[in-house]
Design an enzyme around this catalytic site. Structure first.
Site, short mmCIF file in Angstrom:
data_model
loop_
_atom_site.label_atom_id
_atom_site.label_comp_id
_atom_site.label_asym_id
_atom_site.label_seq_id
_atom_site.Cartn_x
_atom_site.Cartn_y
_atom_site.Cartn_z
N LYS A 54 0.84 -1.21 0.00
CA LYS A 54 0.00 0.00 0.00
C LYS A 54 0.88 1.25 0.00
CE LYS A 54 -1.41 1.67 3.84
NZ LYS A 54 -1.02 3.06 3.86
N GLN A 98 -5.84 -2.52 9.55
CA GLN A 98 -5.45 -3.76 8.91
C GLN A 98 -5.98 -4.98 9.67
OE1 GLN A 98 -3.92 -3.96 5.97
NE2 GLN A 98 -4.03 -6.18 6.10
N ASP A 121 -11.90 1.19 3.15
CA ASP A 121 -12.00 -0.27 2.99
C ASP A 121 -13.44 -0.68 2.68
OD1 ASP A 121 -9.88 -2.03 3.08
OD2 ASP A 121 -9.65 -1.89 5.26
N1 GUN Z 1 -6.53 -7.89 5.36
C1 GUN Z 1 -6.56 -8.56 4.18
N2 GUN Z 1 -7.16 -7.82 3.23
C2 GUN Z 1 -7.51 -6.65 3.83
C3 GUN Z 1 -8.15 -5.48 3.37
O1 GUN Z 1 -8.55 -5.34 2.21
N3 GUN Z 1 -8.32 -4.50 4.29
C4 GUN Z 1 -7.92 -4.62 5.58
N4 GUN Z 1 -8.15 -3.62 6.42
N5 GUN Z 1 -7.31 -5.69 6.04
C5 GUN Z 1 -7.11 -6.71 5.16
#
Ligand code: GUN
Length: 295
Positions: A54, A98, A121
Site C-alpha cells: 500500500k 489492517q 475499505d
Molecule cells: N486484510 C486482508 N485484506 C484486507 C483489506 O482489504 N483491508 C484490511 N483492512 N485488512 C485486510
C-alpha cells in the site's frame, strides 16, 4: 495461451496512471495531496506485506501515506483513541485498520468506530448497508477490483451466470451483491456457494464466470469448470516448496495448470486480482479526498 491470461498487473498499472494524473491535477491546483493512513496492530507477516504494498503504491501515484504501528498488546481503548484521532484529522482523507487484529480485539466493534466517510475499505456497516441498497458507497477493495478487472478485460456480466465460491464479508458476499445489482457492471445472475453447498461441482460447471474465493489452495479442478468459462482466482497462498528459489511458491484457489486448459480467460496468481485490490484502495482514497462518494 497469452490472450487467455487476464493481466491484472497491466490493468492495475493503467488505473494507477489515471489516479496519478488526477492526483497531480489536485496538487497543481494548489491543494494538498490525498492522504491514506493505515493502522497496523502487531506483526502479522501477511499484514506487513499488504501495508508495505500500500505504501509503495501510494508513492507511485503521489498519494501521501502514513502507517500507525501499534504493539500486539494494544488495548481496545488505545486503538479507539487512534481511530478517534484519525476520524477527526482533516489532513487524512481515509484510513484502514489492517485485519486480522490480534485475538483480544473485536474487529467488528473496532470497524464500527471508523467514520464511514473515511472508511476507504468499505467495511463499516453504513457502507455495506449503502452498497446493499444500491446507494453510492465505498466499495471493499477486492470486489471493486474484480468488477474493474472484468470490465476492463471486456468481459460482459449482463445476463451471465456467475458462480461465486466463498461467502466472506470481504469478498464472496459483496462481489455477489455487486455483480447481481442493476448496473452496467452488474446485471448477472449470481449463485453464491459455501461450505454447506450440496453438489458444488454441479453448480460450478454451470458458471459462465467462476469466482473462487474459498481460501483453499488449488481447490478448483478442471472437471469443476465449464469449457470456455472465465475463471477469476481470488486466493493467495504461500506453499512451501524446497525446489523453489525462495523456498515457497504462490498458489491461488484454482489449480491453474489444469483449469487453464478449459477456461477461455483466467487470472494468474500472482498478477491477477491481487494488483487490483491495492489500486481500489487508492481509488477510494482519491474519491474521499474529492468528497465524490456521498456526504
Ligand atoms: N486484510 C486482508 N485484506 C484486507 C483489506 O482489504 N483491508 C484490511 N483492512 N485488512 C485486510
Amino acid at each position: 495461451m497469452q490472450e487467455k491470461l487476464i493481466d491484472g498487473k497491466a490493468i492495475a498499472e493503467q488505473i494507477k496512471k489515471e489516479i496519478a494524473a488526477e492526483t497531480a491535477a489536485i496538487i497543481d491546483a494548489g491543494k494538498r495531496a490525498p492522504h491514506l493512513a493505515a493502522v497496523l496492530v502487531g506483526n502479522d507477516p501477511a499484514s506487513e506485506t499488504y501495508v508495505a504494498s500500500k505504501e509503495k503504491a501510494c508513492r507511485q501515484v503521489g498519494i501521501t501515506s502514513s502507517t500507525y504501528r501499534l504493539p500486539e498488546k494494544t488495548s481496545e481503548k488505545e486503538l479507539l483513541n487512534i481511530i478517534n484521532f484519525l476520524n477527526k484529522d482533516e489532513e487524512i482523507d481515509g484510513f484502514i485498520v489492517q485485519l486480522p487484529l490480534p485475538a483480544h480485539l473485536n474487529a467488528d466493534s473496532i470497524i464500527e468506530h471508523i467514520n464511514p466517510h473515511k472508511d476507504v475499505d468499505g467495511f463499516h456497516p453504513v457502507n455495506t448497508g449503502r452498497m446493499m441498497a444500491g446507494l453510492p458507497s465505498y466499495l471493499p477493495a477486492t470486489p471493486f477490483g474484480i468488477i474493474e478487472l472484468l470490465h476492463r478485460s471486456g468481459i460482459q456480466t449482463a445476463g451471465k451466470h456467475v458462480v461465486v465460491i466463498g461467502r466472506s464479508n470481504i469478498v464472496g458476499t459483496p462481489v455477489s451483491v455487486l455483480l447481481s445489482r442493476k448496473s452496467p457492471k452488474g446485471n448477472a445472475t449470481v449463485t453464491l456457494c459455501h461450505s454447506q453447498t450440496v453438489n458444488l461441482p454441479e453448480l460450478t460447471k454451470q458458471a459462465d464466470i467462476l469466482i473462487a474465493a474459498i481460501g483453499v489452495p488449488s481447490f478448483v479442478k478442471a472437471d469443476m469448470v465449464k469449457h470456455g468459462a472465465v475463471v477469476i482466482d481470488v486466493g493467495i497462498h504461500r506453499i512451501t516448496d524446497d525446489k523453489a528459489e525462495k523456498g515457497y511458491v504462490i498458489k491461488g484457489d484454482v489449480d491453474f495448470d489444469e483449469v487453464v486448459k478449459v477456461a477461455s480467460r483466467i487470472t494468474p496468481v500472482p498478477g491477477g486480482v491481487g494488483p487490483l485490490t491495492i489500486v481500489s484502495l487508492l481509488s477510494n482514497t482519491l474519491a474521499a479526498n474529492q468528497k465524490k462518494i456521498y456526504q
